[in-house]
Enzyme design. Structure first.
Site, mmCIF file in Angstrom:
data_model
loop_
_atom_site.group_PDB
_atom_site.id
_atom_site.type_symbol
_atom_site.label_atom_id
_atom_site.label_comp_id
_atom_site.label_asym_id
_atom_site.label_seq_id
_atom_site.Cartn_x
_atom_site.Cartn_y
_atom_site.Cartn_z
ATOM 1 N N ASP A 1 0.862 -1.179 0.000
ATOM 2 C CA ASP A 1 0.000 0.000 0.000
ATOM 3 C C ASP A 1 0.905 1.238 0.000
ATOM 4 O O ASP A 1 1.754 1.389 0.885
ATOM 5 C CB ASP A 1 -0.872 -0.032 1.257
ATOM 6 C CG ASP A 1 -1.959 1.026 1.238
ATOM 7 O OD1 ASP A 1 -3.043 0.747 1.753
ATOM 8 O OD2 ASP A 1 -1.716 2.135 0.726
ATOM 9 N N ASP B 1 -3.695 2.345 -5.277
ATOM 10 C CA ASP B 1 -2.357 2.292 -4.675
ATOM 11 C C ASP B 1 -2.106 1.027 -3.844
ATOM 12 O O ASP B 1 -1.187 0.987 -3.047
ATOM 13 C CB ASP B 1 -2.108 3.546 -3.816
ATOM 14 C CG ASP B 1 -2.727 3.438 -2.430
ATOM 15 O OD1 ASP B 1 -3.774 2.795 -2.294
ATOM 16 O OD2 ASP B 1 -2.133 3.996 -1.487
ATOM 17 N N GLU B 2 -2.949 0.028 -4.042
ATOM 18 C CA GLU B 2 -2.816 -1.190 -3.235
ATOM 19 C C GLU B 2 -2.756 -2.418 -4.125
ATOM 20 O O GLU B 2 -3.447 -2.460 -5.147
ATOM 21 C CB GLU B 2 -4.067 -1.419 -2.390
ATOM 22 C CG GLU B 2 -4.270 -0.572 -1.210
ATOM 23 C CD GLU B 2 -5.652 -0.866 -0.663
ATOM 24 O OE1 GLU B 2 -5.761 -1.767 0.190
ATOM 25 O OE2 GLU B 2 -6.615 -0.218 -1.091
HETATM 26 P P1 TTP Z 1 -5.218 4.944 0.891
HETATM 27 O O1 TTP Z 1 -4.179 3.924 0.588
HETATM 28 O O2 TTP Z 1 -6.371 4.539 1.718
HETATM 29 O O3 TTP Z 1 -4.553 6.169 1.637
HETATM 30 P P2 TTP Z 1 -3.163 6.851 1.410
HETATM 31 O O4 TTP Z 1 -2.308 6.113 0.448
HETATM 32 O O5 TTP Z 1 -3.360 8.281 1.061
HETATM 33 O O6 TTP Z 1 -2.531 6.816 2.856
HETATM 34 P P3 TTP Z 1 -1.922 5.552 3.633
HETATM 35 O O7 TTP Z 1 -0.495 5.891 3.854
HETATM 36 O O8 TTP Z 1 -2.703 5.472 4.895
HETATM 37 O O9 TTP Z 1 -2.110 4.359 2.754
HETATM 38 O O10 TTP Z 1 -5.778 5.530 -0.444
HETATM 39 C C1 TTP Z 1 -4.977 5.716 -1.602
HETATM 40 C C2 TTP Z 1 -5.397 6.984 -2.319
HETATM 41 O O11 TTP Z 1 -6.772 6.899 -2.682
HETATM 42 C C3 TTP Z 1 -5.271 8.213 -1.465
HETATM 43 O O12 TTP Z 1 -3.972 8.783 -1.556
HETATM 44 C C4 TTP Z 1 -6.341 9.090 -1.976
HETATM 45 C C5 TTP Z 1 -7.400 8.168 -2.529
HETATM 46 N N1 TTP Z 1 -8.540 8.063 -1.593
HETATM 47 C C6 TTP Z 1 -9.750 8.663 -1.918
HETATM 48 O O13 TTP Z 1 -9.887 9.265 -2.979
HETATM 49 N N2 TTP Z 1 -10.783 8.562 -1.040
HETATM 50 C C7 TTP Z 1 -10.665 7.906 0.144
HETATM 51 O O14 TTP Z 1 -11.622 7.852 0.935
HETATM 52 C C8 TTP Z 1 -9.430 7.298 0.474
HETATM 53 C C9 TTP Z 1 -9.247 6.571 1.778
HETATM 54 C C10 TTP Z 1 -8.401 7.395 -0.423
HETATM 55 MG MG MG Z 2 -2.102 4.050 0.597
#
Ligand code: TTP
Ligand code: MG
Length: 687
Positions: A124, A214-215
């Site tokens: 992630d 992103d996962e």
């Molecule tokens: P995430 O992987 O949930 O969050 P992140 O990468 O920003 O932070 P983390 O370090 O905790 O993983 O989500 C990936 C991307 O998806 C995030 O950068 C923005 C987008 N996103 C949305 O558009 N809406 C949402 O509700 C979430 C959680 C993420």
């Molecule tokens: Mg993330």
């Protein structure tokens, strides 16, 4: 809520979430807990006083329509929970010996399916959108920064220390952190960067599974075996390579299955990794202290329901096992038992191979009541849906119209047209009467969202290679009995209810994001707009619409560059089990096919599949006869027995299977081939 003397959480992060839940809920103020939003468990908030944050959110949103709606929802949930508790009290007075026995049998059966031979990882990217923005503006690395203006999609780890997080209205975040810099969304940049990361992942597991932008899940068992590396080393190498080539950091979880790997990837965020060893005792200990909300598939509502019956951690599930199916249903029981035991799928496959359940599109707009305008909007949505259906190669047997009133109440209506629909004309023609009826039911109907969705999909792919069921069924056929059900390599049934729960939790999060847009828009229309460079209402609607669309897009896997034939998990046909309509389904690629010398039908150009197919052809008595007779036309095929038992396709189904259920024994289920494809005997698909 009372404390139950359970052990304190081992992880600080978990302890914070659990203590917050305890403290806020302990004040009987469930609404305040609810207002903490969908990203309460996001990493990077260890030092945040969530109770203080909840007060700030509460005061910032009090009096708004959003607040009133959340209050209403919270009251409803409280009533629902009261009913659950009443039912539980009733059950406590009954003899539940048989339920307990059944639960224990189920646990024993589930235990038999435990597979500790695989290494699955979940990666992630850290603060993904923010990290991509920081590459263009490195000075933002050192200050609190967020992406998204109306509602934050993410923020960097500096901002998280102030309690800012995704799924928070921008103006609320500004109250928590007045110096917060909010950038507009730039989806093209994020998609391009995600693709760079995916190209690297493909070298470690070409059949990796993207679960969002992103996962991804990877099964690195073969890679580790071939390179003689342990999983930690391999994951360190992946993370280093991603950082060197893309300049963004990723975090990873390493475990025996996808469920635990996903939980573990959040443990050492940002830029860290965490492994839960592949042994039963370690897994059970890991799950025992894990707050339920940490499990993908347990959202805010389910978390509260479970909390009400004393289940705060996955360890607590066990003591309630006799009640669970009566209180929450059989699927929930199965899912929770799997959570308790730390079981999950080990199979990882490209997202595009999951079958779609539905294809839909929706649009948010300013309040609209003019009948002509509403029809124009419906027509436009029908055209958009036609494009999506063409791209994904489906038609729908059922058409669903969704509307959101200006009061934010959501209504859906559905119809089954006389034929499967896919063109804008048909979509419009069959949805219009539903809208007209709604207009009659709701005087002066004023909408702010309209959507159309096709379900019970039928593939429009013009390919005959499903002949003999050798290739996977390329469409979801809408049969609910297929949902969550897949057939493994040995033709044995596996049932993983997690798919359904994960989809529901995802939907809950999406709904919450939509509600927050409402708060943001309400705030926007007030005079005291304090956000820096606020969006206009138009821009905000545009942002919301684009975010919804973007959130669903998953690109197909890139071809691995340095793939050696031995380390690549076979890129063969997939089993077909359904995934919610979040996955982008790409147009079919041109495939190499080999002609079968016996039936003269095109087949997959894979040695294994081709040989299997030839075995299949040869095993048919009618075909043998046809071959002897040197008949020029393809031989007629007999239909196999419909119970699907016995010898099929050269393999014996095991009746002592993992979940104790032979294929196609259940009433109404289609006859399945060993790859989980519905048998299509004469190469004709769909309607
Ligand atoms: P995430 O992987 O949930 O969050 P992140 O990468 O920003 O932070 P983390 O370090 O905790 O993983 O989500 C990936 C991307 O998806 C995030 O950068 C923005 C987008 N996103 C949305 O558009 N809406 C949402 O509700 C979430 C959680 C993420
Ligand atoms: Mg993330």
């Amino acid at each position: 809520m009372t404390t139950d003397g359970r052990k304190p959480q081992p992880e600080v992060q978990d302890a914070v979430a659990a203590a917050t839940a305890q403290a806020v809920v302990g004040e009987h103020d469930t609404l305040k807990y609810h207002l903490l939003g969908p990203s309460l468990t996001k990493a990077g908030q260890d030092s945040v006083d969530q109770q203080k944050i909840s007060e700030i959110i509460y005061n910032a949103s009090k009096g708004s329509k959003y607040f009133n709606n959340e209050e209403y929802k919270d009251k409803n949930l409280t009533q629902k929970i009261e009913k659950i508790l009443a039912k539980k009290r009733q059950l406590e007075r009954m003899d539940l010996a048989s339920d307990l026995r059944r639960a224990d049998e189920c646990i024993a059966e589930l235990e038999l399916s435990r597979d500790l031979s695989q290494t699955v990882i979940h990666i992630d990217c850290d603060a993904f959108y923010a990290a991509v923005e920081e590459l263009d503006r490195p000075e933002l690395k050192h200050v609190p920064m967020a992406v998204g203006k109306g509602v934050l999609t993410t923020c960097n780890y500096h901002a998280r220390k102030f309690g800012c997080r995704s799924g928070m209205a921008g103006f609320v975040a500004m109250k928590l952190c007045p110096n917060l810099i909010c950038l507009p969304l730039n989806f093209e940049k994020y998609t391009a960067k995600a693709q760079e990361v995916r190209e690297i992942l493909a070298d470690y597991d070409p059949r990796f599974e993207s679960s969002s932008i992103d996962e991804a899940y990877l099964n690195i068992t073969e890679y580790c075996g071939e390179k003689g590396m342990n999983p930690e080393e391999a994951v360190t190498q992946i993370r280093n390579e991603v950082y060197e080539k893309t300049h963004i950091t990723i975090s990873a979880g390493i475990a025996a299955n996808a469920k635990i790997a996903k939980i573990a990837s959040n443990r050492n965020k940002p830029n860290g990794q965490f492994r839960v060893a592949n042994d039963r005792a370690t897994i059970l200990a890991f799950m025992r202290d894990l707050p339920t909300r940490k499990v993908n598939g347990i959202g805010r509502v389910f978390e509260r329901e479970l909390d009400a019956i004393g289940v705060k951690t996955c360890g607590d599930i066990y003591s309630q096992r006799a009640y669970l199916s009566k209180l929450f249903g059989e699927k929930a029981f199965q899912f929770l038992m799997q959570c308790h035991l730390g079981l999950g799928r080990t199979k990882v496959q490209p997202a595009e191979e999951y079958e779609r359940k539905s294809v839909g599109t929706e649009s948010t707009f300013h309040d609209m009541s003019d009948k002509t305008e509403l029809r124009e909007k419906l027509r436009w949505i029908a055209e958009e849906l036609e494009k999506d259906l063409t791209r994904t190669q489906f038609k729908g047997r059922t058409l669903v119209l969704k509307i959101k009133l200006h009061t934010y109440e959501v209504l859906t209506r559905q119809t089954v047209p006389p034929k499967a629909v896919g063109t804008a004309d048909d979509l419009y023609t069959y949805s219009l009467p539903m809208m007209a009826k709604l207009e009659k039911e709701i005087p002066r109907m004023k909408l702010r969202l309209m959507g159309l969705r096709c379900t019970h999909l039928v593939s429009t792919k013009k390919t005959g290679i499903d002949f003999f069921g050798m290739r996977r069924l390329s469409s979801a056929d809408g049969d609910a009995s297929l949902s969550r059900t897949k057939v493994d390599e040995d033709g044995e049934w596996e049932v993983w209810p997690e798919e359904e729960f994960e989809a529901a939790a995802r939907q809950e999060r999406q709904d919450e994001m939509n509600e927050l847009e409402r708060l943001s828009q309400e705030h926007q229309s007030q005079d005291d707009v304090s956000a820096l460079d606020p969006l206009t209402q138009e821009e905000e609607l545009e942002e919301a619409n684009r975010r919804h669309k973007h959130g669903r897009e998953i690109l197909p896997n890139p071809t691995p560059k340095k793939q050696s034939t031995s380390n690549a998990r076979e890129l063969g046909p997939s089993v077909g089990f359904q995934k919610p309509a979040t996955g982008y389904v790409p147009p079919p690629k041109e495939e190499k096919l080999w002609m079968c010398p016996i039936c003269a039908r095109p087949q997959s150009a894979s040695d294994k599949d081709f040989n299997d197919h030839i075995d299949f052809c040869l095993s048919r008595q009618t075909i043998k006869e046809a071959v002897r007779d040197t008949s020029p036309s393809p031989p007629a095929l007999e239909r196999p027995t419909s119970d699907g038992g016995g010898k099929e396709n050269g393999h014996h189904y095991s009746h002592g299977n993992k979940r104790g259920r032979p294929p196609s024994k259940r009433k109404g289920e289609p006859v399945m081939s060993e790859r989980g494809s519905k048998k299509l005997f004469f190469g004709v698909q769909g309607s």
